[in-house]
Design a protein around this motif. Structure first.
Motif, PDB file in Angstrom:
ATOM      1  N   PRO A 236      -9.707  20.449 -20.468  1.00 61.23           N
ATOM      2  CA  PRO A 236      -9.908  21.555 -19.522  1.00 61.23           C
ATOM      3  C   PRO A 236      -9.413  21.181 -18.128  1.00 61.23           C
ATOM      4  O   PRO A 236      -9.358  20.007 -17.770  1.00 61.23           O
ATOM      5  CB  PRO A 236     -11.428  21.754 -19.536  1.00 61.23           C
ATOM      6  N   LEU A 237      -9.042  22.187 -17.379  1.00 55.83           N
ATOM      7  CA  LEU A 237      -8.591  21.964 -16.012  1.00 55.83           C
ATOM      8  C   LEU A 237      -9.703  21.296 -15.219  1.00 55.83           C
ATOM      9  O   LEU A 237     -10.840  21.773 -15.176  1.00 55.83           O
ATOM     10  CB  LEU A 237      -8.208  23.292 -15.366  1.00 55.83           C
ATOM     11  N   GLY A 238      -9.412  20.166 -14.614  1.00 59.03           N
ATOM     12  CA  GLY A 238     -10.399  19.432 -13.853  1.00 59.03           C
ATOM     13  C   GLY A 238     -11.259  18.512 -14.686  1.00 59.03           C
ATOM     14  O   GLY A 238     -12.148  17.844 -14.154  1.00 59.03           O
ATOM     15  N   GLY A 239     -10.980  18.432 -16.000  1.00 56.66           N
ATOM     16  CA  GLY A 239     -11.749  17.564 -16.872  1.00 56.66           C
ATOM     17  C   GLY A 239     -11.286  16.123 -16.790  1.00 56.66           C
ATOM     18  O   GLY A 239     -10.390  15.770 -16.016  1.00 56.66           O
ATOM     19  N   SER A 240     -11.874  15.281 -17.624  1.00 55.24           N
ATOM     20  CA  SER A 240     -11.540  13.856 -17.625  1.00 55.24           C
ATOM     21  C   SER A 240     -10.111  13.629 -18.096  1.00 55.24           C
ATOM     22  O   SER A 240      -9.698  14.146 -19.144  1.00 55.24           O
ATOM     23  CB  SER A 240     -12.500  13.092 -18.539  1.00 55.24           C
ATOM     24  N   SER A 241      -9.370  12.851 -17.333  1.00 51.31           N
ATOM     25  CA  SER A 241      -7.987  12.545 -17.720  1.00 51.31           C
ATOM     26  C   SER A 241      -7.935  11.503 -18.820  1.00 51.31           C
ATOM     27  O   SER A 241      -6.870  11.248 -19.390  1.00 51.31           O
ATOM     28  CB  SER A 241      -7.197  12.047 -16.510  1.00 51.31           C
ATOM     29  N   PHE A 242      -9.075  10.879 -19.146  1.00 48.30           N
ATOM     30  CA  PHE A 242      -9.101   9.829 -20.162  1.00 48.30           C
ATOM     31  C   PHE A 242      -9.546  10.340 -21.531  1.00 48.30           C
ATOM     32  O   PHE A 242      -9.609   9.576 -22.491  1.00 48.30           O
ATOM     33  CB  PHE A 242     -10.025   8.689 -19.715  1.00 48.30           C
ATOM     34  N   GLN A 243      -9.874  11.626 -21.632  1.00 47.34           N
ATOM     35  CA  GLN A 243     -10.225  12.197 -22.927  1.00 47.34           C
ATOM     36  C   GLN A 243      -9.029  12.074 -23.873  1.00 47.34           C
ATOM     37  O   GLN A 243      -7.887  12.284 -23.484  1.00 47.34           O
ATOM     38  CB  GLN A 243     -10.605  13.676 -22.762  1.00 47.34           C
ATOM     39  N   ARG A 244      -9.297  11.706 -25.127  1.00 50.21           N
ATOM     40  CA  ARG A 244      -8.218  11.473 -26.079  1.00 50.21           C
ATOM     41  C   ARG A 244      -7.991  12.684 -26.978  1.00 50.21           C
ATOM     42  O   ARG A 244      -8.919  13.445 -27.275  1.00 50.21           O
ATOM     43  CB  ARG A 244      -8.543  10.270 -26.973  1.00 50.21           C
ATOM     44  N   LEU A 245      -6.770  12.857 -27.425  1.00 50.11           N
ATOM     45  CA  LEU A 245      -6.450  13.894 -28.399  1.00 50.11           C
ATOM     46  C   LEU A 245      -5.395  13.367 -29.355  1.00 50.11           C
ATOM     47  O   LEU A 245      -4.512  12.592 -28.981  1.00 50.11           O
ATOM     48  CB  LEU A 245      -5.978  15.175 -27.722  1.00 50.11           C
ATOM     49  N   HIS A 246      -5.506  13.767 -30.624  1.00 53.32           N
ATOM     50  CA  HIS A 246      -4.603  13.264 -31.651  1.00 53.32           C
ATOM     51  C   HIS A 246      -3.191  13.805 -31.440  1.00 53.32           C
ATOM     52  O   HIS A 246      -2.999  14.984 -31.132  1.00 53.32           O
ATOM     53  CB  HIS A 246      -5.087  13.658 -33.041  1.00 53.32           C
ATOM     54  N   LEU A 247      -2.201  12.947 -31.619  1.00 53.88           N
ATOM     55  CA  LEU A 247      -0.808  13.369 -31.493  1.00 53.88           C
ATOM     56  C   LEU A 247      -0.320  14.098 -32.741  1.00 53.88           C
ATOM     57  O   LEU A 247       0.552  14.954 -32.671  1.00 53.88           O
ATOM     58  CB  LEU A 247       0.082  12.149 -31.219  1.00 53.88           C
ATOM     59  N   ASP A 248      -0.869  13.747 -33.905  1.00 58.51           N
ATOM     60  CA  ASP A 248      -0.513  14.408 -35.158  1.00 58.51           C
ATOM     61  C   ASP A 248      -1.807  14.964 -35.747  1.00 58.51           C
ATOM     62  O   ASP A 248      -2.624  14.227 -36.301  1.00 58.51           O
ATOM     63  CB  ASP A 248       0.138  13.404 -36.123  1.00 58.51           C
ATOM     64  N   TRP A 249      -2.003  16.247 -35.634  1.00 59.21           N
ATOM     65  CA  TRP A 249      -3.262  16.857 -36.038  1.00 59.21           C
ATOM     66  C   TRP A 249      -3.425  16.878 -37.553  1.00 59.21           C
ATOM     67  O   TRP A 249      -4.528  17.078 -38.056  1.00 59.21           O
ATOM     68  CB  TRP A 249      -3.349  18.276 -35.478  1.00 59.21           C
ATOM     69  N   SER A 250      -2.366  16.678 -38.289  1.00 55.42           N
ATOM     70  CA  SER A 250      -2.447  16.730 -39.748  1.00 55.42           C
ATOM     71  C   SER A 250      -2.961  15.432 -40.344  1.00 55.42           C
ATOM     72  O   SER A 250      -3.735  15.432 -41.298  1.00 55.42           O
ATOM     73  CB  SER A 250      -1.067  17.054 -40.341  1.00 55.42           C
ATOM     74  N   SER A 251      -2.509  14.307 -39.798  1.00 57.86           N
ATOM     75  CA  SER A 251      -2.831  12.999 -40.398  1.00 57.86           C
ATOM     76  C   SER A 251      -2.672  11.913 -39.354  1.00 57.86           C
ATOM     77  O   SER A 251      -1.705  11.156 -39.378  1.00 57.86           O
ATOM     78  CB  SER A 251      -1.908  12.734 -41.590  1.00 57.86           C
ATOM     79  N   GLN A 252      -3.645  11.819 -38.467  1.00 59.72           N
ATOM     80  CA  GLN A 252      -3.502  10.969 -37.284  1.00 59.72           C
ATOM     81  C   GLN A 252      -3.475   9.480 -37.566  1.00 59.72           C
ATOM     82  O   GLN A 252      -3.052   8.698 -36.727  1.00 59.72           O
ATOM     83  CB  GLN A 252      -4.617  11.271 -36.277  1.00 59.72           C
ATOM     84  N   PHE A 253      -3.940   9.062 -38.757  1.00 56.46           N
ATOM     85  CA  PHE A 253      -3.936   7.633 -39.082  1.00 56.46           C
ATOM     86  C   PHE A 253      -2.874   7.277 -40.118  1.00 56.46           C
ATOM     87  O   PHE A 253      -2.810   6.134 -40.560  1.00 56.46           O
ATOM     88  CB  PHE A 253      -5.315   7.198 -39.598  1.00 56.46           C
TER      89      PHE A 253
END
Length: 307
Positions: free
Chosen positions: A210-227
């Motif tokens: 979100p705008l103004g949220g933590s810049s260190f929050q993580r998100l998966h680069l490949d939503w189908s199979s991140q590992f």
């Protein structure tokens, strides 16, 4: 650690910078099995260290492939690399370079993520300089596609390599919200959103970052199979589910888009040459003007040059 304003693509290029220099080439060459006599257990020691790290935390595979996530200082700071180096210094002091450990560990991380196995030519030496200024020509997450292509070409890598290395680096692991504000909330400086983002995906991205949220929050680069190292990310990029602006840029150019479509058409790593071609691109990248022979040193510790 504060995030530095550099691209996620710089992580792949870190390996390249660790092993390259502009000095005139001499008659020293990398080779498979370089340590077979001087340190026979070199590759198995590195592999065991990587296996232990990934068993503790699967995300370590992505960290090893990309080496650093928020900054791109030209020195190795990841503890798994240091651990492998410490073990090798005990059995083969002053023999195995940190540059070779980085390259081998990246390969092993790919294999542990069910990606392709490939031989890594070794015999690199480490640089005598650790400097952020050496990273100034690295691709930036917000670079236009023509700039991305030119930066790869400047390193002797092709447009095809750009697609392979970008997608291959991002098929596993996560990014940080630090890289997202411009794309989500200030696209082209107009307080707008990148129109290439699939509307179904946009809501998820804004919820995580979100705008103004933590810049260190993580998100998966490949939503189908991140590992899992696979070709799902290719279709994600083509369908507007790219997390990073630099990934989305691959659809904006006719040549890079055709490469994406060609590899994505295989539907499955076993039915596409994506894995094999990524492996070849990795070898090409790590083989660009490596420091060999007298052009460098064998660092005693990977995070600093020898005193």
């Amino acid at each position: 650690m504060a995030a530095a304003p550099v691209t996620i693509l710089c992580i792949l290029f870190l390996i390249m910078i660790l092993v390259t220099e502009t000095a005139a080439s001499i008659n020293w060459q990398l080779q498979l099995g370089y340590y077979s006599s001087s340190c026979p257990a070199a590759e198995s020691t590195i592999k065991a260290t990587v296996e232990e790290a990934v068993a503790v935390d699967k995300s370590n595979a992505a960290r090893l492939l990309r080496l650093a996530f928020h900054d791109c200082f030209v020195e190795v700071r990841f503890e798994v690399i240091e651990q492998a180096k410490t073990r090798l210094e005990q059995s083969c002091p002053g023999v195995v370079s940190c540059a070779d450990i980085v390259a081998i560990a990246a390969r092993d991380a790919v294999v542990l993520s069910h990606g392709p196995s490939f031989g890594v030519p070794t015999g690199r030496r480490d640089g005598r300089i650790s400097s952020l200024t050496l990273a100034n020509d690295l691709p930036d997450v917000n670079d236009p596609i023509e700039v991305l292509k030119s930066k790869f070409h400047a390193k002797g890598l092709s447009t095809k390599d750009l697609v392979l290395l970008t997608a291959g680096a991002h098929t596993i692991g996560t990014s940080a919200c630090f890289f997202m504000p411009q794309r989500l909330y200030n696209f082209n400086g107009h307080n707008d959103t990148d129109p290439s983002i699939n509307p179904k995906f946009l809501q998820r991205l804004k919820l995580i970052c979100p705008l103004g949220g933590s810049s260190f929050q993580r998100l998966h680069l490949d939503w189908s199979s991140q590992f899992q190292f696979d070709d799902h990310i290719l279709r994600n990029i083509l369908n507007g589910f790219a997390v990073l602006a630099s990934d989305a840029q691959l659809v904006e150019d006719g040549t890079t888009k055709r490469f994406l479509q060609s590899y994505a058409g295989g539907y499955g790593i076993g039915k596409s040459s994506f894995g094999k071609d990524f492996a070849a691109a990795m070898v090409r990248m790590t083989n660009i003007q490596p420091k060999t022979g007298p052009n460098g040193e064998i660092r005693k510790a990977c995070h600093k040059v020898n005193s």
